[in-house]
Design a protein around this motif. Sequence first.
Motif, PDB file in Angstrom:
ATOM      1  N   ASP A  53      22.887  37.332 106.546  1.00  0.00           N
ATOM      2  CA  ASP A  53      23.912  38.077 105.797  1.00  0.00           C
ATOM      3  C   ASP A  53      24.274  39.319 106.617  1.00  0.00           C
ATOM      4  OD1 ASP A  53      25.344  39.620 103.976  1.00  0.00           O
ATOM      5  OD2 ASP A  53      23.950  39.305 102.317  1.00  0.00           O
TER       6      ASP A  53
ATOM      7  N   TRP B 153      28.806  35.982 106.855  1.00  0.00           N
ATOM      8  CA  TRP B 153      27.627  35.134 107.046  1.00  0.00           C
ATOM      9  C   TRP B 153      27.604  34.474 108.418  1.00  0.00           C
ATOM     10  CZ3 TRP B 153      24.002  35.358 103.399  1.00  0.00           C
ATOM     11  CH2 TRP B 153      24.370  35.680 102.090  1.00  0.00           C
TER      12      TRP B 153
ATOM     13  N   TYR C 226      23.811  41.272  94.115  1.00  0.00           N
ATOM     14  CA  TYR C 226      24.721  40.212  94.581  1.00  0.00           C
ATOM     15  C   TYR C 226      24.408  38.830  93.986  1.00  0.00           C
ATOM     16  CZ  TYR C 226      26.608  44.022  97.138  1.00  0.00           C
ATOM     17  OH  TYR C 226      27.185  45.217  97.415  1.00  0.00           O
TER      18      TYR C 226
ATOM     19  N   HIS D 281      19.109  44.100  96.855  1.00  0.00           N
ATOM     20  CA  HIS D 281      20.148  43.212  97.377  1.00  0.00           C
ATOM     21  C   HIS D 281      20.309  41.996  96.445  1.00  0.00           C
ATOM     22  CE1 HIS D 281      21.797  41.193 101.326  1.00  0.00           C
ATOM     23  NE2 HIS D 281      22.494  40.839 100.271  1.00  0.00           N
TER      24      HIS D 281
ATOM     25  N   HIS E   4      26.671  45.577 102.849  1.00  0.00           N
ATOM     26  CA  HIS E   4      25.675  45.868 101.811  1.00  0.00           C
ATOM     27  C   HIS E   4      24.272  45.440 102.222  1.00  0.00           C
ATOM     28  CE1 HIS E   4      26.713  41.640 100.223  1.00  0.00           C
ATOM     29  NE2 HIS E   4      25.433  41.594 100.478  1.00  0.00           N
TER      30      HIS E   4
ATOM     31  N   HIS F 232      22.648  33.377  99.746  1.00  0.00           N
ATOM     32  CA  HIS F 232      21.632  34.426  99.601  1.00  0.00           C
ATOM     33  C   HIS F 232      20.237  33.812  99.437  1.00  0.00           C
ATOM     34  CE1 HIS F 232      24.857  37.461  98.791  1.00  0.00           C
ATOM     35  NE2 HIS F 232      23.980  38.239  99.367  1.00  0.00           N
TER      36      HIS F 232
END
Length: 200
Positions: A152, A118, A25, A21, A156, A72
């Motif tokens: 998140d 988010w 990203y 991840h 994905h 993130h």
Amino acid sequence: MKQDEGPEKPAGLSREHLEEHYRLYPAAHQVKIKEIEARLLRTDTACVDTTYCPLRSLKKEYAYALNSVRLHDYYLGNIGEAGSKPSPEMLSMLERDFGSRQEWEKQFIALATCSRGWIVLGFDLKEGVLRNFFSDDHSEGVWSVLPLLVLDVYEHAYYSVFPSRSDYIETFFKYLYWEIVNRRLTVAREVFKKISSINF
Ligand SMILES: [Fe+2]
């Protein structure tokens, strides 16, 4: 669990999954940030327009990429091993600002179910209160808010290892690393005390 298996690891939120991840990203977006910064230095600031101009586009995508990296970072930072708990300070603020921890969690999970990107439990530095926020992309949010707890919910983040979003959210809560969230709250309250004493 057998004794030699070590600490319990998040089912579906394995180190491998989280590293992948990260690679696909925020790490990829960091590369784009550098690219955009280089382009901004060469962009024509005389040729500007509110509908389209290179400067507008670059700044818009710069915010998108930078917010992705930041969000993130908070998200991956607040995933840990099962068993940590919200501090008395956190519980007291959740009760004050949402009625109870349960009411906060109910709203947070509902937002996690309807958001495309988010969910953030944030500390509002202007008012000294906790609020839930959501963002369909990386660029929606409110300034003067410090993220404390970030989730998140882009596909994905879960579709390859969880049967559904609700399974993912349930697992996220199980492995939510409250210790770091508690520390973020303590720091946010200290910052709030300092800036509320001046006309910031
Ligand atoms: Fe993500």
